[in-house]
Design a protein around this motif. Structure first.
Motif, short mmCIF file in Angstrom:
data_model
loop_
_atom_site.label_atom_id
_atom_site.label_comp_id
_atom_site.label_asym_id
_atom_site.label_seq_id
_atom_site.Cartn_x
_atom_site.Cartn_y
_atom_site.Cartn_z
N GLN A 1 0.23 -0.32 -23.94
CA GLN A 1 0.32 0.99 -24.58
C GLN A 1 1.63 1.06 -25.35
O GLN A 1 2.69 1.24 -24.75
CB GLN A 1 0.23 2.09 -23.53
N ASP B 1 -10.16 -1.01 -26.08
CA ASP B 1 -9.70 0.26 -26.66
C ASP B 1 -9.14 1.18 -25.58
O ASP B 1 -9.68 1.24 -24.47
CB ASP B 1 -10.86 0.99 -27.34
N ILE B 2 -8.08 1.90 -25.94
CA ILE B 2 -7.65 3.04 -25.13
C ILE B 2 -8.58 4.19 -25.51
O ILE B 2 -8.60 4.60 -26.68
CB ILE B 2 -6.18 3.40 -25.43
N PRO B 3 -9.40 4.66 -24.59
CA PRO B 3 -10.43 5.65 -24.95
C PRO B 3 -9.84 6.92 -25.55
O PRO B 3 -8.68 7.28 -25.27
CB PRO B 3 -11.12 5.94 -23.62
N GLU B 4 -10.64 7.57 -26.37
CA GLU B 4 -10.20 8.84 -26.96
C GLU B 4 -9.88 9.84 -25.85
O GLU B 4 -10.48 9.83 -24.77
CB GLU B 4 -11.26 9.41 -27.89
N ASP B 5 -8.92 10.70 -26.15
CA ASP B 5 -8.47 11.77 -25.26
C ASP B 5 -7.81 11.27 -23.98
O ASP B 5 -7.61 12.03 -23.04
CB ASP B 5 -9.64 12.70 -24.91
N THR B 6 -7.44 9.99 -23.93
CA THR B 6 -6.67 9.51 -22.78
C THR B 6 -5.33 10.22 -22.72
O THR B 6 -4.87 10.65 -21.66
CB THR B 6 -6.46 7.99 -22.85
N ASN C 1 -5.35 11.71 -27.68
CA ASN C 1 -5.70 11.02 -28.93
C ASN C 1 -7.15 11.34 -29.31
O ASN C 1 -8.06 11.29 -28.47
CB ASN C 1 -5.51 9.51 -28.80
N GLU D 1 -9.13 9.74 -31.36
CA GLU D 1 -9.97 8.55 -31.52
C GLU D 1 -9.51 7.47 -30.56
O GLU D 1 -8.35 7.46 -30.12
CB GLU D 1 -9.91 8.03 -32.95
N ALA D 2 -10.43 6.53 -30.25
CA ALA D 2 -10.05 5.37 -29.46
C ALA D 2 -9.05 4.53 -30.25
O ALA D 2 -9.13 4.43 -31.48
CB ALA D 2 -11.28 4.54 -29.12
N VAL D 3 -8.09 3.94 -29.54
CA VAL D 3 -7.04 3.14 -30.18
C VAL D 3 -7.17 1.70 -29.71
O VAL D 3 -7.11 1.42 -28.50
CB VAL D 3 -5.64 3.69 -29.85
N PRO D 4 -7.34 0.73 -30.63
CA PRO D 4 -7.45 -0.67 -30.21
C PRO D 4 -6.13 -1.21 -29.67
O PRO D 4 -5.06 -0.86 -30.15
CB PRO D 4 -7.84 -1.40 -31.51
#
Length: 346
Positions: free
Chosen positions: A155, A266-271, A274, A276-279
Motif C-alpha cells: 500500500q 487490487d486493493i478493493p474499492e472503498d477499502t 477509494n 475505485e479498485a487500485v492495482p
C-alpha cells in the motif's frame, strides 16, 4: 402347672423370638446392601471411565512455551497472532504469547537465535532468509513452513495535492519504507527495483506503520510504503485526518518481478474510501516454526489453527483469506513434517 404344658409354652416363645429376629434383620436392609455392592463397583468403574474421557478432550504439547513473533502492534500480524496465541494457551495449557517486532526479517533472525518458536513472515523475506540473500548474510537453517496465510498488499499511500501519481514520482520525495530490514522494507526495495529506482532516488525514512502514519499526518512525509493485510489500522486512522490517496503499482510492472511470490492484485474499492479498485502487488504471508519443534506439536498446532479460523477472522478480516487449499498451493520453503502430516490427512 402341668410340666408338659410348660414345655409347650417355652418352645412357642422361642419360635416367636426367632421369627422376630429374622424380621428385624430384613428391616435393616443388610441383605439388600450386600446384593447392591456389585452395582456400586460398577458405578465406580463408570465414573472412572467418564473422568478419563473428560481428561482427553485436548492434546498436550511437548513444549511448554510458544512465543509467536509478529510485527507492529497495530498490524494484522500482531492482531491475528494474539488470537492464535490465546487459543494455544487455552487449548494446550502452554505459555503462548506474541512478541511485537520489526516483522519479517527480525522475526527470522529471532528464529535463528531460537528466541521464538513461531513467526509470521512475508514469503519474499522467508525465501531470502533460507537462501542467505539480500539482508541475510548467511542462510537460516532451522526454520520450516507451517502454512501460507493471506496476501500482504503493498500500500503506497500519499495525500491529494502531493503531486505523486506513480512510483516514478517518488523521486526526490521523503518516503517511509518500513522498519529497517522488515518485510515492508524488503518489498519496498523490490517495487523500486521493478521501476528501475533505488534508495538513491528518494529520501528514506525507516518507519513502521503507526510512525509513518503519524509523520504523514504531521506533514513530515510525502509518501509511505505499508505492506500488510487489508485493511491496515494505521491507514484507516490516517484516512480520518488527511485527504488520503493510494498510488497504483501497475500489473505490467508486477509481471517483470521474477519471483513466484509476487502477484498482481487490487486493493478493493472503498477499502480506504477509494472510489475505485487500485492495482498493486501482493506477497503471500507465511507462518513458520523452528525445525526442532516435534512433529506431534506442530501437527496439533496446525490442526488447531485451521479448525479455529473463525476466531482468527473475527480478530481481523485479513484472516478470511486463510484456507487449507490456498496454504497447500502457496508454500515457498520446506514444510515442517508435523504440518505436512496434517495436510496429508485432508
Amino acid at each position: 402347672m402341668n410340666f408338659k404344658l410348660f414345655l409347650v409354652l417355652i418352645l412357642g416363645a422361642t419360635l416367636f423370638l426367632s421369627a422376630c429376629g429374622d424380621d428385624a434383620a430384613e428391616d435393616t436392609g443388610e441383605e439388600d446392601t450386600a446384593e447392591e455392592e456389585p452395582a456400586d463397583d460398577e458405578s465406580a468403574d463408570e465414573g472412572e471411565e467418564s473422568s478419563e474421557e473428560g481428561d482427553g478432550g485436548s492434546a498436550e504439547l511437548e513444549t511448554n512455551i510458544v512465543t509467536i513473533a509478529t510485527g507492529g502492534s497495530s498490524g494484522p500480524y500482531n492482531i491475528i497472532a494474539t488470537t492464535l496465541a490465546d487459543g494455544y494457551s487455552s487449548e494446550f495449557g502452554v505459555n503462548s504469547r506474541t512478541e511485537t517486532t520489526g516483522a519479517s526479517a527480525e522475526n527470522l533472525n529471532l528464529m535463528a537465535q531460537e528466541s521464538v518458536e513461531m513467526a509470521f513472515v512475508m514469503s519474499d523475506a522467508l525465501v531470502q532468509a533460507v537462501n542467505g540473500e539480500e539482508t541475510f548474510s548467511e542462510p537460516i537453517e532451522n526454520v520450516q513452513q507451517v502454512a501460507a496465510l493471506y496476501p500482504n498488499f503493498v500500500q503506497l499511500i500519499t495525500t491529494e495535492g502531493s503531486g505523486i501519481e506513480s512510483v516514478e514520482d517518488l523521486e526526490g520525495m521523503r518516503v517511509a519504507v518500513g522498519d529497517q530490514n522488515s518485510g515492508v522494507e524488503i518489498a519496498t526495495r523490490s517495487v523500486l527495483d521493478a521501476h528501475d529506482m533505488s534508495y538513491d532516488d528518494i529520501n528514506v525514512d525507516y518507519l513502521g506503520y503507526a510512525e509513518a502514519a503519524e509523520a504523514m499526518r504531521g506533514g513530515q512525509l510525502d509518501a509511505a510504503f505499508l505492506t500488510s493485510g487489508l485493511p491496515n489500522a494505521s491507514v484507516m486512522e490516517l484516512e480520518n485526518s488527511v485527504d488520503l490517496k493510494i498510488v497504483p503499482i501497475e500489473p505490467e510492472v508486477v509481471e517483470t518481478m521474477e519471483e513466484d511470490y509476487f502477484e498482481a492484485l487490487d486493493i478493493p474499492e472503498d477499502t480506504y474510501g477509494n472510489e475505485e479498485a487500485v492495482p498493486t502487488v501482493a506477497i503471500m504471508n507465511a507462518l513458520v516454526v523452528r525445525s526442532d519443534l516435534s512433529e506431534d506439536d506442530v501437527y496439533n498446532m496446525t490442526q488447531y489453527m485451521f479448525e479455529n479460523l473463525e476466531s482468527l477472522e473475527n480478530s481481523h478480516q485479513a484472516a478470511s483469506d486463510i484456507s487449507v487449499e490456498n496454504s497447500m498451493e502457496s508454500m515457498v520453503i520446506e514444510v515442517h513434517p508435523g504440518a505436512q502430516r496434517y495436510y496429508d490427512e485432508q
